[in-house]
Motif scaffolding. Structure first.
Motif, PDB file in Angstrom:
ATOM      1  N   GLU A 155     113.105 -21.014  -7.513  1.00 20.37           N
ATOM      2  CA  GLU A 155     112.465 -21.310  -8.787  1.00 20.37           C
ATOM      3  C   GLU A 155     111.673 -20.131  -9.338  1.00 20.37           C
ATOM      4  OE1 GLU A 155     110.148 -24.849  -8.673  1.00 20.37           O
ATOM      5  OE2 GLU A 155     111.641 -25.983  -7.537  1.00 20.37           O
ATOM      6  N   ASP A 156     111.142 -19.281  -8.459  1.00 22.67           N
ATOM      7  CA  ASP A 156     110.316 -18.158  -8.911  1.00 22.67           C
ATOM      8  C   ASP A 156     110.414 -17.040  -7.871  1.00 22.67           C
ATOM      9  OD1 ASP A 156     108.258 -16.371  -9.656  1.00 22.67           O
ATOM     10  OD2 ASP A 156     107.130 -18.000 -10.594  1.00 22.67           O
ATOM     11  N   SER A 157     111.034 -15.947  -8.247  1.00 19.68           N
ATOM     12  CA  SER A 157     111.293 -14.854  -7.309  1.00 19.68           C
ATOM     13  C   SER A 157     110.043 -14.060  -6.956  1.00 19.68           C
ATOM     14  CB  SER A 157     112.345 -13.902  -7.889  1.00 19.68           C
ATOM     15  OG  SER A 157     111.868 -13.324  -9.101  1.00 19.68           O
ATOM     16  N   ARG A 158     108.910 -14.390  -7.534  1.00 23.17           N
ATOM     17  CA  ARG A 158     107.683 -13.673  -7.197  1.00 23.17           C
ATOM     18  C   ARG A 158     107.116 -14.101  -5.845  1.00 23.17           C
ATOM     19  NH1 ARG A 158     104.151 -14.751 -12.495  1.00 23.17           N
ATOM     20  NH2 ARG A 158     105.275 -16.759 -12.287  1.00 23.17           N
ATOM     21  N   TYR A 159     107.517 -15.240  -5.323  1.00 18.91           N
ATOM     22  CA  TYR A 159     107.019 -15.660  -4.018  1.00 18.91           C
ATOM     23  C   TYR A 159     107.555 -14.730  -2.928  1.00 18.91           C
ATOM     24  CZ  TYR A 159     105.160 -20.044  -5.855  1.00 18.91           C
ATOM     25  OH  TYR A 159     104.423 -20.973  -6.540  1.00 18.91           O
ATOM     26  N   HIS A 160     106.675 -14.341  -2.022  1.00 20.11           N
ATOM     27  CA  HIS A 160     107.080 -13.518  -0.889  1.00 20.11           C
ATOM     28  C   HIS A 160     106.196 -13.834   0.309  1.00 20.11           C
ATOM     29  CE1 HIS A 160     103.908 -11.224  -2.924  1.00 20.11           C
ATOM     30  NE2 HIS A 160     103.655 -10.644  -1.767  1.00 20.11           N
ATOM     31  N   LEU A 161     106.640 -13.392   1.484  1.00 24.61           N
ATOM     32  CA  LEU A 161     105.991 -13.741   2.746  1.00 24.61           C
ATOM     33  C   LEU A 161     105.360 -12.499   3.350  1.00 24.61           C
ATOM     34  CD1 LEU A 161     105.755 -16.289   4.628  1.00 24.61           C
ATOM     35  CD2 LEU A 161     107.693 -15.353   5.897  1.00 24.61           C
ATOM     36  N   SER A 162     104.082 -12.603   3.670  1.00 24.48           N
ATOM     37  CA  SER A 162     103.380 -11.554   4.407  1.00 24.48           C
ATOM     38  C   SER A 162     103.301 -12.006   5.860  1.00 24.48           C
ATOM     39  CB  SER A 162     101.973 -11.338   3.833  1.00 24.48           C
ATOM     40  OG  SER A 162     101.251 -10.403   4.611  1.00 24.48           O
ATOM     41  N   LEU A 163     104.006 -11.305   6.728  1.00 26.05           N
ATOM     42  CA  LEU A 163     104.209 -11.765   8.097  1.00 26.05           C
ATOM     43  C   LEU A 163     103.381 -10.931   9.062  1.00 26.05           C
ATOM     44  CD1 LEU A 163     106.050 -13.793   9.717  1.00 26.05           C
ATOM     45  CD2 LEU A 163     107.561 -11.853  10.091  1.00 26.05           C
ATOM     46  N   CYS A 164     102.407 -11.564   9.668  1.00 21.39           N
ATOM     47  CA  CYS A 164     101.569 -10.925  10.688  1.00 21.39           C
ATOM     48  C   CYS A 164     102.030 -11.455  12.031  1.00 21.39           C
ATOM     49  CB  CYS A 164     100.095 -11.247  10.426  1.00 21.39           C
ATOM     50  SG  CYS A 164      98.977 -10.873  11.787  1.00 21.39           S
ATOM     51  N   GLY A 165     102.870 -10.695  12.716  1.00 20.03           N
ATOM     52  CA  GLY A 165     103.437 -11.148  13.977  1.00 20.03           C
ATOM     53  C   GLY A 165     102.928 -10.333  15.143  1.00 20.03           C
ATOM     54  N   MET A 166     102.696 -10.991  16.280  1.00 21.39           N
ATOM     55  CA  MET A 166     102.126 -10.308  17.441  1.00 21.39           C
ATOM     56  C   MET A 166     102.941 -10.622  18.685  1.00 21.39           C
ATOM     57  SD  MET A 166      98.154 -11.197  16.488  1.00 21.39           S
ATOM     58  CE  MET A 166      98.612 -12.884  16.058  1.00 21.39           C
ATOM     59  N   GLY A 167     104.083  -9.949  18.825  1.00 26.30           N
ATOM     60  CA  GLY A 167     104.916 -10.195  19.988  1.00 26.30           C
ATOM     61  C   GLY A 167     105.634 -11.525  19.879  1.00 26.30           C
ATOM     62  N   GLY A 168     106.211 -11.981  20.986  1.00 22.29           N
ATOM     63  CA  GLY A 168     106.878 -13.268  20.955  1.00 22.29           C
ATOM     64  C   GLY A 168     108.109 -13.322  21.819  1.00 22.29           C
ATOM     65  N   GLU A 169     109.059 -14.175  21.422  1.00 26.09           N
ATOM     66  CA  GLU A 169     110.258 -14.446  22.208  1.00 26.09           C
ATOM     67  C   GLU A 169     111.486 -13.861  21.519  1.00 26.09           C
ATOM     68  OE1 GLU A 169     108.441 -18.842  23.407  1.00 26.09           O
ATOM     69  OE2 GLU A 169     110.102 -18.640  21.969  1.00 26.09           O
ATOM     70  N   THR A 170     112.399 -13.350  22.324  1.00 29.94           N
ATOM     71  CA  THR A 170     113.612 -12.738  21.774  1.00 29.94           C
ATOM     72  C   THR A 170     114.404 -13.737  20.940  1.00 29.94           C
ATOM     73  OG1 THR A 170     113.748 -11.203  23.641  1.00 29.94           O
ATOM     74  CG2 THR A 170     115.765 -11.585  22.373  1.00 29.94           C
ATOM     75  N   LEU A 171     114.568 -14.957  21.429  1.00 29.15           N
ATOM     76  CA  LEU A 171     115.352 -15.945  20.686  1.00 29.15           C
ATOM     77  C   LEU A 171     114.725 -16.245  19.334  1.00 29.15           C
ATOM     78  CD1 LEU A 171     117.666 -17.951  20.504  1.00 29.15           C
ATOM     79  CD2 LEU A 171     116.260 -19.608  21.768  1.00 29.15           C
ATOM     80  N   ALA A 172     113.414 -16.357  19.284  1.00 28.90           N
ATOM     81  CA  ALA A 172     112.747 -16.628  18.011  1.00 28.90           C
ATOM     82  C   ALA A 172     112.945 -15.465  17.041  1.00 28.90           C
ATOM     83  CB  ALA A 172     111.261 -16.885  18.247  1.00 28.90           C
ATOM     84  N   HIS A 173     112.833 -14.225  17.528  1.00 29.39           N
ATOM     85  CA  HIS A 173     113.060 -13.051  16.683  1.00 29.39           C
ATOM     86  C   HIS A 173     114.481 -13.053  16.136  1.00 29.39           C
ATOM     87  CE1 HIS A 173     109.507 -10.434  16.933  1.00 29.39           C
ATOM     88  NE2 HIS A 173     109.324 -10.914  18.149  1.00 29.39           N
TER      89      HIS A 173
END
Length: 336
Positions: free
Chosen positions: A181-199
């Protein structure tokens, strides 16, 4: 005792991130001497026992019900010292450590949410007769999080470990609907490690939905920089399948963000109903209707660091009547 009572806080490497404010604030607030002991072997407990040499008035706090603490507590003669264990989400929800603890050795058990209290009682029903169970909600230092003058409703924050429990792929589905609906929405992703499958799953879906250009990869952000990161976002999107009481939500609200929180088990006992969602459509609607600074006063009133310190101080000093309340009206300090 001629000196102040002493509280030794036993910490494990990598699991010490919830205690910094307590170490600073508790001594001034209630007159206790407070000292951290990082446990990398037996000498740390020996040092803590030697320091808390006024057994009748001193206490030892074990931060997390996590190995080696259950075994250590079961094998230790505390000589009359008060023993406190704080249980967090992972021990209560994903492991058997709560069930394996020698609760007869523990005077006080602290949990951070009503859901955690229920899980601890279910895993270790003997606590009802061996220990006092206290619900002390997390508290955030709201003074560190000043809302910005400019508020960007199209920048959506997401932070945490990139794990399946954090459910990051759901954030992509919500972002895709918003951008339709609106291309101005975007995601700021603060990630700190994790799992290979999730990545792998996250990147695969981001490519499939053509969202890679709409994601700003922030990487690991130092705790000192989190206030400015939250303040730059318009909304915090919280997609976890389960939490105790999320500091990220508290911090984001304090910084002026609006909130969209997945209605995981126990969420309704912690968060106001207007911020909870169960479907992609509901989350997108919340974000489209977001407003600035909507929940800061709520956090200040219910989840401030001062409120948490008061509750812990009341527990330490044995003031059972000095109780504070969570947002739902439940007591933050509940003795059983």
């Amino acid at each position: 005792m001629e000196r102040a009572p002493r509280l030794a806080i036993m910490l494990l490497p990598g699991l010490d991130h919830f205690t910094a404010d307590l170490l600073v604030r508790l001594p001034a607030a209630f007159g206790w001497e407070v000292r951290p002991f990082m446990v990398t072997g037996a000498p740390a407990l020996a040092a803590a026992l030697a320091w808390t040499d006024g057994a009748a008035g001193d206490a030892i706090w074990f931060e997390f019900c996590w190995p080696p603490f259950p075994a250590v507590i079961g094998a230790t003669d505390f000589g009359g010292r008060r023993v406190i264990v704080r249980v967090h989400r992972i021990e209560a929800a994903e492991t058997g450590h709560v069930a394996d603890m020698s609760w007869a050795k523990v005077d006080d058990v602290i949990v951070v949410s009503p859901d955690m209290a229920e899980r601890v009682r279910a895993a270790a029903p003997e606590i009802a007769v061996t220990s006092r169970l206290h619900l002390v909600c997390n508290g955030v230092d709201t003074e560190r999080f000043a809302p910005p003058a400019d508020w960007n409703p199209f920048r959506i924050g997401w932070c945490g470990l990139m794990t399946l429990r954090k459910n990051p792929s759901l954030a992509l589905q919500i972002l895709a609907q918003l951008r339709a609906e609106d291309s101005r929405y975007h995601l700021s992703l603060c990630g700190m490690g994790g799992e290979t499958l999730a990545h792998e799953t996250f990147l695969h879906l981001a490519r499939r939905l053509d969202l890679l250009a709409a994601i700003r990869w922030e990487g690991r952000i130092a705790q000192a920089d989190m206030p400015s990161w939250h303040a730059a976002n318009g909304v915090l999107l919280h997609t976890s399948l389960h939490e105790g009481l999320s500091y990220a939500v508290l911090e984001a609200a304090s910084a002026g963000c609006d909130l969209a929180v997945f209605d995981h088990p126990g969420a309704a006992a912690c968060w106001p109903a207007p911020i909870l969602f169960g479907t992609v459509d509901e989350a997108a609607a919340l974000i489209r209707a977001a407003r600035p600074h909507r929940w800061r006063d709520h956090v200040c009133a219910n989840f401030s660091l001062e409120r948490q310190i008061d509750a812990i101080g009341a527990m330490l000093n044995g003031h059972a009547a000095a109780r504070t309340e969570c947002a739902t009206g439940q007591h933050s300090v509940v003795t059983a």
